[in-house]
Design a protein around this motif. Structure first.
Motif, mmCIF file in Angstrom:
data_model
loop_
_atom_site.group_PDB
_atom_site.id
_atom_site.type_symbol
_atom_site.label_atom_id
_atom_site.label_comp_id
_atom_site.label_asym_id
_atom_site.label_seq_id
_atom_site.Cartn_x
_atom_site.Cartn_y
_atom_site.Cartn_z
ATOM 1 N N LYS A 104 -9.209 -0.210 101.225
ATOM 2 C CA LYS A 104 -9.398 0.315 102.571
ATOM 3 C C LYS A 104 -9.352 1.840 102.583
ATOM 4 O O LYS A 104 -9.472 2.450 103.631
ATOM 5 N N SER A 105 -9.183 2.449 101.435
ATOM 6 C CA SER A 105 -9.141 3.909 101.309
ATOM 7 C C SER A 105 -10.530 4.421 100.927
ATOM 8 O O SER A 105 -11.287 3.736 100.247
ATOM 9 N N ASP A 106 -10.841 5.654 101.357
ATOM 10 C CA ASP A 106 -12.157 6.213 101.037
ATOM 11 C C ASP A 106 -12.184 7.010 99.737
ATOM 12 O O ASP A 106 -13.166 7.668 99.412
ATOM 13 N N SER A 107 -11.091 6.960 98.970
ATOM 14 C CA SER A 107 -11.095 7.576 97.640
ATOM 15 C C SER A 107 -10.120 6.823 96.730
ATOM 16 O O SER A 107 -9.081 6.351 97.186
ATOM 17 N N VAL A 108 -10.496 6.724 95.467
ATOM 18 C CA VAL A 108 -9.651 6.026 94.500
ATOM 19 C C VAL A 108 -9.611 6.830 93.208
ATOM 20 O O VAL A 108 -10.654 7.192 92.655
ATOM 21 N N LYS A 109 -8.391 7.096 92.752
ATOM 22 C CA LYS A 109 -8.174 7.678 91.435
ATOM 23 C C LYS A 109 -7.509 6.597 90.604
ATOM 24 O O LYS A 109 -6.497 6.039 91.003
ATOM 25 N N LEU A 110 -8.105 6.308 89.453
ATOM 26 C CA LEU A 110 -7.661 5.196 88.628
ATOM 27 C C LEU A 110 -7.171 5.693 87.281
ATOM 28 O O LEU A 110 -7.815 6.507 86.633
ATOM 29 N N ARG A 111 -6.029 5.200 86.867
ATOM 30 C CA ARG A 111 -5.519 5.393 85.505
ATOM 31 C C ARG A 111 -5.670 4.039 84.830
ATOM 32 O O ARG A 111 -5.212 3.027 85.348
ATOM 33 N N TYR A 112 -6.337 4.031 83.666
ATOM 34 C CA TYR A 112 -6.714 2.752 83.078
ATOM 35 C C TYR A 112 -6.736 2.807 81.554
ATOM 36 O O TYR A 112 -6.713 3.878 80.957
ATOM 37 N N ILE A 113 -6.784 1.620 80.956
ATOM 38 C CA ILE A 113 -7.002 1.492 79.517
ATOM 39 C C ILE A 113 -8.506 1.403 79.307
ATOM 40 O O ILE A 113 -9.179 0.560 79.900
ATOM 41 N N ALA A 114 -9.016 2.287 78.442
ATOM 42 C CA ALA A 114 -10.443 2.348 78.168
ATOM 43 C C ALA A 114 -10.781 1.611 76.877
ATOM 44 O O ALA A 114 -9.944 1.493 75.978
ATOM 45 N N LYS A 115 -12.014 1.143 76.809
ATOM 46 C CA LYS A 115 -12.526 0.530 75.590
ATOM 47 C C LYS A 115 -12.860 1.666 74.623
ATOM 48 O O LYS A 115 -13.867 2.342 74.767
ATOM 49 N N ILE A 116 -11.986 1.882 73.661
ATOM 50 C CA ILE A 116 -12.190 2.930 72.665
ATOM 51 C C ILE A 116 -12.822 2.284 71.434
ATOM 52 O O ILE A 116 -12.238 1.385 70.828
ATOM 53 N N THR A 117 -14.008 2.743 71.072
ATOM 54 C CA THR A 117 -14.717 2.172 69.928
ATOM 55 C C THR A 117 -14.700 3.087 68.703
ATOM 56 O O THR A 117 -14.949 2.625 67.593
#
Length: 194
Positions: A104-117
């Motif tokens: 319901k927010s108009d902005s999202v900052k995400l901290r995540y685990i990335a697929k590191i290849t």
């Protein structure tokens, strides 16, 4: 520095198998390594908050909107594997569905685990954990030994526990976000104790 082949060879030697020269080798070991490497790598990345795999990103707002319950949707990054946290506080409902964060927010900052290849970025403890997990995945197909598979899963679990212990010494731990359920649980007065 390790390569995909070197990591697979670590796994193969853990179960007493001969090494390979490439993942495209036309023999049983090569085919098994090729089949298991990517999904196992991603599973091990998801299993722990590996410092080398943590990314932060402000997500792009999608022109499409959710049909109901939420106002906005944001596309997840292409290398997304697992959400760690967002800037959305407990008052915002949010969900991850079909490659999007719905909220319901108009902005999202995400901290995540990335697929590191890129294997050059892998932490040495990650390489040990990944090779142990691969050894467990290879064990049945290459050795037909359930006990060896169990030993390799035990080794893998030990490597993950060791990584968690080491990471706890490298900065502050991630905080647990209070969602109100704990206060509700703690404030409940049993009729038997009244």
């Amino acid at each position: 520095m390790s390569s995909e082949v070197q990591i697979c060879n670590l796994a193969l030697t853990k179960i007493g198998e001969e090494q390979i020269l490439s993942l495209t080798e036309n023999n049983k070991r090569g085919r098994i390594c090729n089949l298991h490497y990517e999904p196992t790598r991603d599973a091990v990345l998801r299993s722990h908050i590996w410092n080398f795999a943590v990314k932060r990103e402000e997500l792009a707002l999608s022109v499409d909107t959710p049909s109901f319950d939420f106002t906005y949707q944001f596309a997840l990054p292409n290398d997304y594997l697992r959400a760690l946290n967002t800037n959305l506080d407990a008052s915002y409902d949010w969900k991850i569905e079909n490659g999007f964060v719905l909220c319901k927010s108009d902005s999202v900052k995400l901290r995540y685990i990335a697929k590191i290849t890129d294997t050059n970025l892998f932490d040495s403890m990650f390489i040990e954990a990944l090779s142990s997990r691969l050894a467990a995945e290879f064990a049945i197909s290459l050795t037909d030994s359930l006990s060896l598979q169990a030993q390799m899963f035990s080794l893998y679990n030990g490597k993950i526990a060791e990584a968690r212990s080491m990471d706890s010494m490298e900065g502050t731990s991630d905080s647990i976000q209070d969602e109100g359920w704990l206060d509700a649980r703690l404030s409940y007065v049993s009729p038997y104790n009244a």
